[in-house]
Design an enzyme around this catalytic site. Structure first.
Site, short mmCIF file in Angstrom:
data_model
loop_
_atom_site.label_atom_id
_atom_site.label_comp_id
_atom_site.label_asym_id
_atom_site.label_seq_id
_atom_site.Cartn_x
_atom_site.Cartn_y
_atom_site.Cartn_z
N THR A 67 0.74 -1.06 -0.20
CA THR A 67 0.06 0.13 -0.12
C THR A 67 0.77 1.21 -0.03
O THR A 67 2.26 1.11 0.05
CB THR A 67 -0.98 -0.05 1.22
N LYS A 71 3.79 1.40 -3.45
CA LYS A 71 3.28 0.71 -4.94
C LYS A 71 4.37 0.77 -6.15
O LYS A 71 4.43 -0.16 -7.00
CB LYS A 71 1.94 0.97 -5.25
N ASP A 108 -6.02 -3.49 -7.92
CA ASP A 108 -6.86 -2.14 -7.75
C ASP A 108 -7.79 -2.12 -8.67
O ASP A 108 -9.15 -2.00 -8.57
CB ASP A 108 -5.99 -0.89 -7.67
N GLY A 135 -1.92 6.48 -8.61
CA GLY A 135 -1.86 5.16 -8.60
C GLY A 135 -3.14 4.52 -8.80
O GLY A 135 -3.31 3.49 -9.60
N GLY A 247 -15.91 3.52 -1.46
CA GLY A 247 -14.50 3.14 -1.48
C GLY A 247 -14.40 1.59 -0.53
O GLY A 247 -13.72 0.73 -1.30
P1 NAD Z 1 -2.21 9.63 -5.81
O1 NAD Z 1 -1.63 10.69 -5.03
O2 NAD Z 1 -1.35 8.55 -6.54
O3 NAD Z 1 -3.10 10.21 -6.95
C1 NAD Z 1 -4.06 11.08 -6.62
C2 NAD Z 1 -4.30 11.83 -7.95
O4 NAD Z 1 -5.45 12.81 -7.89
C3 NAD Z 1 -3.08 12.97 -8.06
O5 NAD Z 1 -2.80 12.74 -9.73
C4 NAD Z 1 -3.71 14.31 -8.04
O6 NAD Z 1 -3.09 15.20 -8.94
C5 NAD Z 1 -4.96 14.09 -8.36
N1 NAD Z 1 -5.98 14.98 -7.78
C6 NAD Z 1 -6.00 15.66 -6.52
N2 NAD Z 1 -7.16 16.51 -6.27
C7 NAD Z 1 -7.73 16.38 -7.42
C8 NAD Z 1 -8.71 17.18 -7.87
N3 NAD Z 1 -9.56 17.98 -6.96
N4 NAD Z 1 -9.31 17.14 -9.28
C9 NAD Z 1 -8.49 16.33 -9.97
N5 NAD Z 1 -7.59 15.51 -9.59
C10 NAD Z 1 -6.98 15.80 -8.45
O7 NAD Z 1 -3.01 8.73 -5.00
P2 NAD Z 1 -3.64 7.45 -5.09
O8 NAD Z 1 -2.38 6.37 -4.46
O9 NAD Z 1 -3.97 7.00 -6.47
O10 NAD Z 1 -4.67 7.25 -4.10
C11 NAD Z 1 -6.08 7.78 -4.26
C12 NAD Z 1 -7.04 7.69 -3.24
O11 NAD Z 1 -7.62 6.22 -3.22
C13 NAD Z 1 -6.71 7.52 -1.79
O12 NAD Z 1 -7.42 8.34 -1.07
C14 NAD Z 1 -6.61 6.38 -1.27
O13 NAD Z 1 -6.68 6.14 0.38
C15 NAD Z 1 -7.73 5.51 -2.19
N6 NAD Z 1 -7.47 4.20 -2.36
C16 NAD Z 1 -8.73 3.44 -2.24
C17 NAD Z 1 -8.80 2.26 -2.19
C18 NAD Z 1 -9.82 1.20 -2.17
O14 NAD Z 1 -9.79 0.07 -2.36
N7 NAD Z 1 -11.13 2.10 -1.94
C19 NAD Z 1 -7.75 1.54 -2.78
C20 NAD Z 1 -6.29 2.14 -2.83
C21 NAD Z 1 -6.38 3.76 -2.54
#
Ligand code: NAD
Length: 269
Positions: A67, A71, A108, A135, A247
């Protein structure tokens, strides 16, 4: 009870106290009479290289869920990657083979789609908007392309990042319509928040409120944020009559994919 004969799986990240996988996996192992246990590992980045070396020799450890924030960095350190993990340069699960080789995958996107299918969403020939090209957004976008969506739009505040993902996906799926432009939400069958926006009760929205009013009531609207379960984004979608996916639903749907890849669970648990 962890005994000398118990086989282990792990979840690695930092911080780690907030993750739900150990409780979910250990409950399933116990309820299904499996002599297996999951341990949570909060690892400093400086320890990752030694950890990976230790995994190769760790005979009673079957695999490891990965996590945030490891990753991407761990994808560079394994002995083999699934095609999607290689394309995304990101892993969220590692399997240790009997000979010590470490193989990575990223499920994912598959977990997301499993939850979406449970809501009656069939991706083939559909139009989807994924907000967030990090991610998780990249993994969801890749899975949607693999499943044959008709049109995929990727939005991100970080425009070069969204464009880079669209370029990668166009190369992998040249027959699909993949872009970064949209006028409103009415054409989309699926709208996904794959950003952290709305997390922790911030009240923020990933898309402007006015734009959300253009959601098609027949659309499935999904959020990856796990806390709160019903984000303000999902609340608005629900008020507009859309089906919503939370989520935690994505996380729960993914458990079988993670466990199956590590060889400790059937796919559909
Ligand atoms: P990350 O930081 O790699 O990517 C997030 C992206 O969102 C970035 O590219 C950022 O520029 C963009 N962003 C932020 N605010 C924005 C907005 N207002 N409009 C448009 N784009 C915007 O993060 P990640 O690893 O992809 O994780 C994202 C979320 O997913 C986290 O909150 C994490 O906890 C959640 N997650 C959930 C699960 C699940 O099973 N439900 C699994 C993994 C991660």
């Amino acid at each position: 009870m962890i005994r000398g004969s118990t086989e282990l799986v792990a979840i690695i990240g930092s911080p780690i106290a907030q993750v739900k996988s150990p409780a979910n996996f250990n409950t399933w192992f116990e309820q299904n009479g499996q002599e297996l246990a999951m341990v949570a590992i909060d690892m400093a980045e400086s320890g990752l290289a030694a950890f990976i070396d230790a995994l190769r020799g760790w005979r009673n450890l079957r695999g490891c869920v990965v996590t945030v924030p490891y990753k991407q960095v761990l994808a560079e350190r394994l002995d083999g990657l699934s095609p999607r993990a290689a394309a995304l340069r990101s892993v969220n699960v590692i399997r240790r083979e009997a000979d010590g080789r470490l193989l990575g995958d990223n499920v994912d996107g598959e977990g997301f789609l499993k939850a979406a299918r449970a809501h009656g969403f069939q991706p083939a020939e559909k139009r989807a908007l994924v907000v967030g090209s990090g991610g998780v957004g990249a993994a969801i976008a890749y899975a949607l392309c693999e499943s044959g969506v008709r049109q995929l739009v990727i939005a991100d505040l970080d425009k070069p990042r969204a464009e880079a993902l669209a370029k990668l996906l166009r190369a992998a799926f040249p027959q699909l319509n993949i872009g970064n432009q949209y006028a409103n939400l009415s054409v989309f069958d699926l709208v996904v928040n794959a950003t952290p926006v709305g997390m922790g009760g911030s009240g923020e929205l990933p898309l402007a409120g006015q734009l959300l009013e253009t959601l098609n009531p027949s659309a499935l609207v999904a959020d990856v944020v796990t806390n709160p379960v019903i984000t303000p984004f999902l609340e608005i979608a629900r008020e507009l009559g859309c089906r919503i996916q939370t989520g935690p639903e994505m996380a729960r749907a993914q458990m079988g994919n993670l466990g199956h890849f590590m060889g400790v669970m059937p796919l559909d648990v």
